[in-house]
Design an enzyme around this catalytic site. Structure first.
Site, PDB file in Angstrom:
ATOM      1  N   GLU A 259       0.740  -1.141  -0.104  1.00 18.33           N
ATOM      2  CA  GLU A 259       0.045   0.013  -0.110  1.00 18.33           C
ATOM      3  C   GLU A 259       0.885   1.162  -0.170  1.00 18.33           C
ATOM      4  OE1 GLU A 259      -3.105  -0.555  -0.838  1.00 18.33           O
ATOM      5  OE2 GLU A 259      -3.071  -2.617  -0.419  1.00 18.33           O
ATOM      6  N   HIS A 262       1.685   2.010  -3.604  1.00 19.85           N
ATOM      7  CA  HIS A 262       0.441   2.762  -4.176  1.00 19.85           C
ATOM      8  C   HIS A 262       0.370   4.277  -3.698  1.00 19.85           C
ATOM      9  CE1 HIS A 262      -1.660  -0.310  -6.304  1.00 19.85           C
ATOM     10  NE2 HIS A 262      -1.881  -1.046  -5.251  1.00 19.85           N
ATOM     11  N   GLU A 288      -0.451  -0.606  -9.889  1.00 17.48           N
ATOM     12  CA  GLU A 288      -0.012  -1.948  -9.192  1.00 17.48           C
ATOM     13  C   GLU A 288       1.560  -2.241  -9.514  1.00 17.48           C
ATOM     14  OE1 GLU A 288      -2.030  -3.198  -7.359  1.00 17.48           O
ATOM     15  OE2 GLU A 288      -1.464  -5.387  -7.144  1.00 17.48           O
TER      16      GLU A 288
HETATM   17 ZN    ZN Z   1      -2.350  -2.966  -5.194  1.00 15.76          ZN
END
Ligand code: ZN
Length: 493
Positions: A259, A262, A288
């Site tokens: 995370e 991201h 991603e």
């Molecule tokens: Zn992801």
């Protein structure tokens, strides 16, 4: 100012308010998963519906067409802004209001039906709702695609410019090498590491250290607990969540790093793009690629896990793993399993390929909802060699289809493929990355990613973004080379 310049200024001012409201909607969603009192659920859904209603009205406002017709871009950035606004406006206008409303209504209801069906292991309870969702998504795809392939139109929403045919060709090229690698690795088993219990507080402290290590900016973010790890928001407010299971510290640590990948993408975007259409990731696949390269190519590297092992010894004492090398093996352990989100790097993309084939057949009408469970279980037996023991380990495991996310699954594998390309290019361009990682210093890698990928946001198409960063067009080859080299070494093949 001439009329064309005025149109651009008016459009961007209007767009900025829309983007701000979209951030508010996102923050309501974040709150719902992290802080909201349980008794507030009903009122919250009304609050969200109210905001969504305003957003929909703004995105279909007739003035947008006029501004788009008149606005002249003054430079490349303005041209990219207009391209993005036009793209989402065109999509919006192709979908009849009745269909948009019905999709919103059915998918929000379907998520609850799915959750209940999964908890009760009851496929039959989910199928009528799923059939309704699929009908609506087929209708949406057809409205968007015109004479083209409806599934392509759905994919294009998450990965602009990508087609099912291109994905199928890429997956077809990946499959034989993945299957061969999987068979070789599984034939050479390693002993299971026995882990004890890890205090939740201490896990969260380690998770915060890991976020620091990867350059997460706490002045523009925060970390909370949630059932499912996620990242939300953009610009100067990008929040992440993780989860804690006492016996599974790696789940918490690697979910956090994922995370953070991201979130650092969003935090790394040029600040001039904040609250504009360029101020977000280029696509789900490119997003991603950032989370996966942080998690895997960096976070699960031998160099970084060596540093992480020392950190864990300091915090948890003797926790059942005797050496850095054993630790490296433990966090890269390959084992077959039912659940995509828990899959290792070797198995992960096989889970995605199976979903891609099934959902493409569902949208085309080649597979009927009534036959989905059997098709899933057959395919699982063929690809993974196991018998699905219950629906929550099979076709009911993922939330995606219930909320209408058809065409989304392939972006996970595209992310891995892009991460492979970026990792290859980055390591060729920047010496000393592993020396830094071994000291818990990721800055050489994260600075390269920020400079070459993250800062551009949605300025370029996904393919252009990766091609410009790498100096070559993305293909699956660097990712497969990386996987084979890593796991042949790990398993002495
Ligand atoms: Zn992801």
């Amino acid at each position: 100012m001439n009329v064309n310049a005025t149109a651009y200024v008016d459009l961007m001012a209007y767009q900025r308010q829309t983007e701000a409201l979209a951030q508010v909607a996102g923050r309501l969603g974040w709150d719902q998963e992290t802080q909201m009192p349980r008794g507030a659920a009903e009122q919250r859904s009304e609050e969200m519906a109210a905001v969504e209603g305003i957003l929909h009205a703004r995105r279909t406002d007739p003035r947008l067409s006029e501004w788009l017709a008149q606005a002249e871009p003054a430079d490349d950035v303005a041209a990219a802004q207009l391209r993005q606004i036009k793209r989402s406006h065109d999509r919006m206008m192709k979908i009849p209001a009745r269909l948009a409303e019905e999709l919103a209504r059915v998918t929000s209801m379907a998520q609850g039906v799915w959750a209940q069906a999964r908890a009760g292991e009851n496929v039959a309870a989910f199928l009528p709702t799923l059939a309704r969702v699929i009908d609506l998504k087929r209708e949406e795809g057809a409205a968007l695609a015109g004479t083209g392939d409806p599934y392509d139109a759905l994919v294009d929403d998450y990965e602009p410019g990508m087609t099912a045919e291109a994905i199928a060709a890429m997956f077809g090229a990946m499959r034989p090498r993945l299957v061969t690698l999987r068979a070789a690795v599984l034939a050479a088993p390693v002993p299971d590491a026995l882990l004890g219990r890890f205090e939740p507080e201490a896990q969260m402290a380690m998770a915060r250290t890991l976020a620091d290590t990867f350059g997460y900016d706490w002045s523009r973010g925060r970390l909370d607990l949630a059932v499912h790890p996620f990242s939300s928001g953009s610009g100067s407010d990008v929040r992440i969540t993780t989860r804690v299971v006492e016996t599974e510290p790696f789940n918490c640590f690697y979910s956090t790093i994922h995370e953070v990948g991201h979130a650092c993408y969003e935090q790394g975007i040029d600040r001039h793009y904040a609250l504009t259409p360029l101020g977000m990731g280029a696509s789900m696949g490119v997003h991603e690629s950032q989370s996966r390269i942080y998690e895997n190519q960096l976070g699960r590297s031998r160099a970084f896990t060596g540093w992480m092992y020392g950190q864990m010894r300091d915090r948890f004492g003797d926790f059942g793993i005797a050496s850095a090398e054993e630790f490296y093996r433990a966090v890269n352990r390959v084992q077959p399993g039912f659940i995509r989100t828990e899959a290792d790097e070797v198995h992960y993309n096989l889970h995605v390929m199976m979903r891609f084939d099934l959902e493409r057949a569902l949208i085309r009408g080649d597979l009927q909802v009534a036959d989905l469970e059997a098709a899933w279980n057959d395919r699982f037996r063929t690809d993974f060699g196991g018998v699905v023991d219950r629906p929550s380990n099979g076709m009911l495991q993922d939330v995606h289809w219930s909320v209408g996310l058809f065409g989304y699954f392939p972006t996970y594998t595209l992310g891995n493929v892009y991460a492979g390309c970026l990792n290859g290019a980055m390591r060729a361009a920047v010496p000393g990355i592993d020396e830094g990682l071994a000291q818990g210093d990721t800055s050489l890698a994260t600075a390269w990613l920020r400079e070459n990928v993250q800062r551009y946001g949605s300025r370029f198409s996904p393919r252009e973004t990766i091609t410009q960063a790498c100096g070559f067009e993305p293909t699956e080859v660097p990712f497969l080379d990386y996987l084979e080299a890593k796991f042949r070494d790990l398993y002495s093949l």
